[in-house]
Design a protein around this motif. Structure first.
Motif, PDB file in Angstrom:
ATOM      1  N   SER A  78      -3.777   3.636   5.232  1.00  0.00           N
ATOM      2  CA  SER A  78      -3.949   2.193   5.429  1.00  0.00           C
ATOM      3  C   SER A  78      -2.642   1.534   5.839  1.00  0.00           C
ATOM      4  O   SER A  78      -2.618   0.664   6.701  1.00  0.00           O
ATOM      5  CB  SER A  78      -4.478   1.547   4.144  1.00  0.00           C
ATOM      6  OG  SER A  78      -5.778   1.986   3.877  1.00  0.00           O
ATOM      7  N   SER A 131      -4.900   8.045   1.178  1.00  0.00           N
ATOM      8  CA  SER A 131      -5.696   6.917   1.665  1.00  0.00           C
ATOM      9  C   SER A 131      -4.832   5.658   1.784  1.00  0.00           C
ATOM     10  O   SER A 131      -4.924   4.918   2.770  1.00  0.00           O
ATOM     11  CB  SER A 131      -6.879   6.676   0.729  1.00  0.00           C
ATOM     12  OG  SER A 131      -7.612   5.562   1.152  1.00  0.00           O
ATOM     13  N   GLN A 189      -1.835   2.543   9.452  1.00  0.00           N
ATOM     14  CA  GLN A 189      -2.686   1.850  10.422  1.00  0.00           C
ATOM     15  C   GLN A 189      -2.163   0.459  10.734  1.00  0.00           C
ATOM     16  O   GLN A 189      -2.457  -0.098  11.780  1.00  0.00           O
ATOM     17  CB  GLN A 189      -4.123   1.773   9.901  1.00  0.00           C
ATOM     18  CG  GLN A 189      -4.845   3.092   9.963  1.00  0.00           C
ATOM     19  CD  GLN A 189      -6.190   3.055   9.270  1.00  0.00           C
ATOM     20  OE1 GLN A 189      -6.441   2.264   8.359  1.00  0.00           O
ATOM     21  NE2 GLN A 189      -7.080   3.937   9.697  1.00  0.00           N
ATOM     22  N   LYS A 190      -1.374  -0.078   9.833  1.00  0.00           N
ATOM     23  CA  LYS A 190      -0.752  -1.378  10.065  1.00  0.00           C
ATOM     24  C   LYS A 190       0.633  -1.222  10.680  1.00  0.00           C
ATOM     25  O   LYS A 190       1.357  -2.190  10.846  1.00  0.00           O
ATOM     26  CB  LYS A 190      -0.679  -2.154   8.746  1.00  0.00           C
ATOM     27  CG  LYS A 190      -2.030  -2.521   8.178  1.00  0.00           C
ATOM     28  CD  LYS A 190      -1.888  -3.104   6.779  1.00  0.00           C
ATOM     29  CE  LYS A 190      -3.222  -3.376   6.146  1.00  0.00           C
ATOM     30  NZ  LYS A 190      -3.966  -2.161   5.781  1.00  0.00           N
ATOM     31  N   GLN A 225       0.830  -1.205   0.000  1.00  0.00           N
ATOM     32  CA  GLN A 225       0.000   0.000   0.000  1.00  0.00           C
ATOM     33  C   GLN A 225       0.866   1.256   0.000  1.00  0.00           C
ATOM     34  O   GLN A 225       0.566   2.219  -0.707  1.00  0.00           O
ATOM     35  CB  GLN A 225      -0.928   0.009   1.222  1.00  0.00           C
ATOM     36  CG  GLN A 225      -2.028  -1.010   1.126  1.00  0.00           C
ATOM     37  CD  GLN A 225      -2.792  -1.160   2.423  1.00  0.00           C
ATOM     38  OE1 GLN A 225      -2.232  -1.058   3.513  1.00  0.00           O
ATOM     39  NE2 GLN A 225      -4.092  -1.425   2.314  1.00  0.00           N
TER      40      GLN A 225
END
Length: 154
Positions: free
Chosen positions: A72, A68, A75-76, A51
């Motif tokens: 993502s 975006s 967030q990981k 990503q």
């Protein structure tokens, strides 16, 4: 004065351990679950890196979609400070929102990200906060290891 007796020595017999003979058949053994979590963690990191790479490719074409993807990935747990840096950059683009840019750069600087810290210092300087900017910019100029990498000594 009273002296405390030494703590009792504990010995653990393998026959008292719940694994493998005493583990309930209806539950998964803990090692199998840990292995599954490790596999999942590696897969999440792989996806996060993908990503992030896609976000880098999109950055010059479609900033919103790139952000975006960066979100993502962050967030990981991958490249979180760079996500802050990108949001700071985004808020500098017209119509600029310098307060939001400063907010995002400060977040990244708290993670000790050099790019965020440098941009934070530059924006503080541009907004007339010279003393605060000097403090911030000194942290980016400070050596991070035992010495100056450009010195002729040692």
């Amino acid at each position: 004065s009273s002296t405390r007796p030494p703590p009792p020595q504990l010995s653990l017999s393998l026959s008292l351990l719940p694994w493998p003979a005493r583990w309930p058949a209806s539950e998964e053994p803990p090692m199998r679950r840990i292995d599954e979590l490790r596999v999942r963690e590696k897969e999440l990191l792989r996806v996060a890196k993908l990503q992030y790479a896609q976000g880098l490719e999109l950055w010059s074409e479609n900033i919103i979609d790139a952000l975006s993807l960066f979100r993502s990935s962050a967030q990981k747990g991958h490249e979180v400070a760079d996500y802050c840096f990108r949001w700071g950059q985004y808020h500098e683009f017209p119509p600029s929102n310098i307060e939001q840019a400063l907010r995002w750069y400060k977040r990244g600087a708290r993670m000790l990200d050099k790019a965020c810290t440098a941009m934070l210092g530059k924006l503080l300087l541009a907004t007339g906060k010279k003393l605060e900017a000097t403090k911030v910019l000194r942290t980016t100029a400070a050596p991070t290891s035992g010495g100056d990498q450009f010195s002729n000594t040692g």
